[in-house]
Design a protein around this motif. Structure first.
Motif, mmCIF file in Angstrom:
data_model
loop_
_atom_site.group_PDB
_atom_site.id
_atom_site.type_symbol
_atom_site.label_atom_id
_atom_site.label_comp_id
_atom_site.label_asym_id
_atom_site.label_seq_id
_atom_site.Cartn_x
_atom_site.Cartn_y
_atom_site.Cartn_z
ATOM 1 N N MET A 5 0.830 -1.173 0.000
ATOM 2 C CA MET A 5 0.000 0.000 0.000
ATOM 3 C C MET A 5 0.880 1.243 0.000
ATOM 4 O O MET A 5 1.896 1.297 0.664
ATOM 5 N N VAL A 6 0.463 2.235 -0.747
ATOM 6 C CA VAL A 6 1.161 3.505 -0.830
ATOM 7 C C VAL A 6 0.150 4.611 -0.555
ATOM 8 O O VAL A 6 -0.951 4.594 -1.090
ATOM 9 N N ILE A 7 0.519 5.559 0.285
ATOM 10 C CA ILE A 7 -0.322 6.730 0.494
ATOM 11 C C ILE A 7 -0.063 7.671 -0.663
ATOM 12 O O ILE A 7 1.077 8.038 -0.932
ATOM 13 N N ARG A 8 -1.139 8.059 -1.354
ATOM 14 C CA ARG A 8 -0.999 8.858 -2.567
ATOM 15 C C ARG A 8 -1.297 10.343 -2.375
ATOM 16 O O ARG A 8 -0.970 11.148 -3.233
ATOM 17 N N ASN A 9 -1.950 10.710 -1.256
ATOM 18 C CA ASN A 9 -2.311 12.110 -1.048
ATOM 19 C C ASN A 9 -2.586 12.360 0.441
ATOM 20 O O ASN A 9 -2.607 11.436 1.246
ATOM 21 N N LYS A 10 -2.817 13.631 0.780
ATOM 22 C CA LYS A 10 -3.039 14.012 2.186
ATOM 23 C C LYS A 10 -4.304 13.375 2.755
ATOM 24 O O LYS A 10 -4.358 13.032 3.935
ATOM 25 N N LYS A 11 -5.321 13.237 1.915
ATOM 26 C CA LYS A 11 -6.573 12.623 2.372
ATOM 27 C C LYS A 11 -6.318 11.173 2.814
ATOM 28 O O LYS A 11 -6.790 10.747 3.877
ATOM 29 N N GLN A 12 -5.560 10.430 2.033
ATOM 30 C CA GLN A 12 -5.233 9.054 2.402
ATOM 31 C C GLN A 12 -4.332 9.031 3.640
ATOM 32 O O GLN A 12 -4.441 8.142 4.479
ATOM 33 N N TYR A 13 -3.442 10.020 3.745
ATOM 34 C CA TYR A 13 -2.576 10.106 4.916
ATOM 35 C C TYR A 13 -3.419 10.282 6.181
ATOM 36 O O TYR A 13 -3.206 9.604 7.182
ATOM 37 N N THR A 14 -4.393 11.187 6.110
ATOM 38 C CA THR A 14 -5.268 11.450 7.258
ATOM 39 C C THR A 14 -6.075 10.199 7.622
ATOM 40 O O THR A 14 -6.207 9.859 8.803
ATOM 41 N N ALA A 15 -6.579 9.501 6.608
ATOM 42 C CA ALA A 15 -7.345 8.271 6.861
ATOM 43 C C ALA A 15 -6.449 7.205 7.493
ATOM 44 O O ALA A 15 -6.870 6.493 8.418
ATOM 45 N N THR A 16 -5.215 7.097 7.018
ATOM 46 C CA THR A 16 -4.273 6.117 7.573
ATOM 47 C C THR A 16 -3.921 6.474 9.005
ATOM 48 O O THR A 16 -3.816 5.586 9.869
ATOM 49 N N LEU A 17 -3.762 7.756 9.285
ATOM 50 C CA LEU A 17 -3.481 8.208 10.651
ATOM 51 C C LEU A 17 -4.617 7.815 11.594
ATOM 52 O O LEU A 17 -4.380 7.328 12.704
ATOM 53 N N LYS A 18 -5.858 7.987 11.151
ATOM 54 C CA LYS A 18 -7.012 7.584 11.967
ATOM 55 C C LYS A 18 -7.013 6.081 12.209
ATOM 56 O O LYS A 18 -7.303 5.622 13.320
ATOM 57 N N GLN A 19 -6.681 5.299 11.167
ATOM 58 C CA GLN A 19 -6.611 3.844 11.335
ATOM 59 C C GLN A 19 -5.548 3.480 12.360
ATOM 60 O O GLN A 19 -5.760 2.608 13.205
ATOM 61 N N LEU A 20 -4.390 4.146 12.271
ATOM 62 C CA LEU A 20 -3.305 3.868 13.200
ATOM 63 C C LEU A 20 -3.716 4.212 14.625
ATOM 64 O O LEU A 20 -3.480 3.430 15.555
ATOM 65 N N GLN A 21 -4.352 5.358 14.812
ATOM 66 C CA GLN A 21 -4.802 5.749 16.149
ATOM 67 C C GLN A 21 -5.792 4.737 16.715
ATOM 68 O O GLN A 21 -5.725 4.379 17.895
ATOM 69 N N SER A 22 -6.674 4.260 15.879
ATOM 70 C CA SER A 22 -7.644 3.252 16.307
ATOM 71 C C SER A 22 -6.932 1.955 16.712
ATOM 72 O O SER A 22 -7.267 1.348 17.740
ATOM 73 N N LEU A 23 -5.961 1.542 15.910
ATOM 74 C CA LEU A 23 -5.200 0.333 16.242
ATOM 75 C C LEU A 23 -4.429 0.507 17.547
ATOM 76 O O LEU A 23 -4.345 -0.430 18.352
ATOM 77 N N LEU A 24 -3.852 1.677 17.759
ATOM 78 C CA LEU A 24 -3.107 1.918 18.998
ATOM 79 C C LEU A 24 -4.031 1.848 20.213
ATOM 80 O O LEU A 24 -3.637 1.348 21.268
ATOM 81 N N GLU A 25 -5.265 2.330 20.056
ATOM 82 C CA GLU A 25 -6.251 2.211 21.130
ATOM 83 C C GLU A 25 -6.589 0.740 21.371
ATOM 84 O O GLU A 25 -6.699 0.301 22.524
ATOM 85 N N ASP A 26 -6.759 -0.020 20.279
ATOM 86 C CA ASP A 26 -7.041 -1.453 20.401
ATOM 87 C C ASP A 26 -5.895 -2.171 21.113
ATOM 88 O O ASP A 26 -6.120 -3.064 21.934
ATOM 89 N N ILE A 27 -4.671 -1.779 20.791
ATOM 90 C CA ILE A 27 -3.499 -2.379 21.435
ATOM 91 C C ILE A 27 -3.519 -2.091 22.937
ATOM 92 O O ILE A 27 -3.326 -3.002 23.756
ATOM 93 N N ALA A 28 -3.768 -0.839 23.289
ATOM 94 C CA ALA A 28 -3.802 -0.455 24.708
ATOM 95 C C ALA A 28 -4.907 -1.216 25.448
ATOM 96 O O ALA A 28 -4.681 -1.738 26.556
ATOM 97 N N ASP A 29 -6.085 -1.306 24.847
ATOM 98 C CA ASP A 29 -7.204 -2.032 25.467
ATOM 99 C C ASP A 29 -6.866 -3.510 25.640
ATOM 100 O O ASP A 29 -7.125 -4.101 26.696
ATOM 101 N N THR A 30 -6.284 -4.102 24.622
ATOM 102 C CA THR A 30 -5.950 -5.530 24.668
ATOM 103 C C THR A 30 -4.880 -5.785 25.727
ATOM 104 O O THR A 30 -4.950 -6.781 26.462
ATOM 105 N N GLU A 31 -3.895 -4.897 25.819
ATOM 106 C CA GLU A 31 -2.856 -5.060 26.840
ATOM 107 C C GLU A 31 -3.445 -4.967 28.245
ATOM 108 O O GLU A 31 -3.010 -5.690 29.152
ATOM 109 N N GLN A 32 -4.423 -4.094 28.442
ATOM 110 C CA GLN A 32 -5.093 -3.968 29.744
ATOM 111 C C GLN A 32 -5.795 -5.280 30.103
ATOM 112 O O GLN A 32 -5.700 -5.749 31.243
#
Length: 175
Positions: free
Chosen positions: A1-28
């Protein structure tokens, strides 16, 4: 996967933030249930996904940074289709601007990039690279030393045997 523009970058950032929350919840939860194999596997999957997204974002950030002096891709090692998209991003040119400079519709550039430029003609790719001011250097190593730099002796031996049997594929073609 390649980020092609700022819109995709922003969407990927949101996905990453969601995954990081999932990681924190799972670790708890794992603190309370340390023997839960399924949760450990899920956590591992989350972490791999987060790492992949972070790497993709890091590449986009590198391409859009002001500090990038040059960008080089090697046809033996790198994905040329990804290179074309990377050159556009690193040049700071949007799909819309590229289309305008090539006298084609923006949707055509979007289709090309969605398909990693596999549907673009060689002439169109040359036009695109000209607009992006990308220098094309063709080089042939007549000593065949270059191929030896990329493959182990075992891989070269397999390649030699495949060629002897006149099989359709060789290591150079697979890469």
């Amino acid at each position: 996967m390649v980020i092609r523009n700022k819109k995709q970058y922003t969407a990927t950032l949101k996905q990453l933030q969601s995954l990081l929350e999932d990681i924190a919840d799972t670790e708890q939860i794992l603190k309370q249930r340390p023997e839960d194999i399924q949760l450990k596997l899920q956590l591992s999957t989350f972490k791999k996904g987060a790492k992949k997204l972070q790497n993709i974002m890091d590449e986009y950030e590198r391409l859009t940074s002001e500090q990038l002096a040059s960008l080089t891709f090697d046809s033996l090692k790198d994905d040329m289709n990804k290179a074309i998209i990377s050159f556009r991003i690193a040049s700071g040119i949007s799909q819309k601007e590229l289309a305008k400079n090539m006298y084609i519709q923006e949707q055509q550039i979007q289709r090309y990039e969605q398909n990693d430029y596999l549907s673009a003609s060689f002439e169109r790719i040359l036009q695109l690279l000209d607009v992006l001011e990308v220098q094309i250097i063709l080089r042939k190593d007549f000593n065949k030393q270059q191929i030896n730099d990329y493959f182990s002796p075992e891989q070269l031996e397999i390649n030699r045997k495949v060629k002897e049997r006149r099989s359709l594929l060789s290591i150079e073609e697979i890469v």
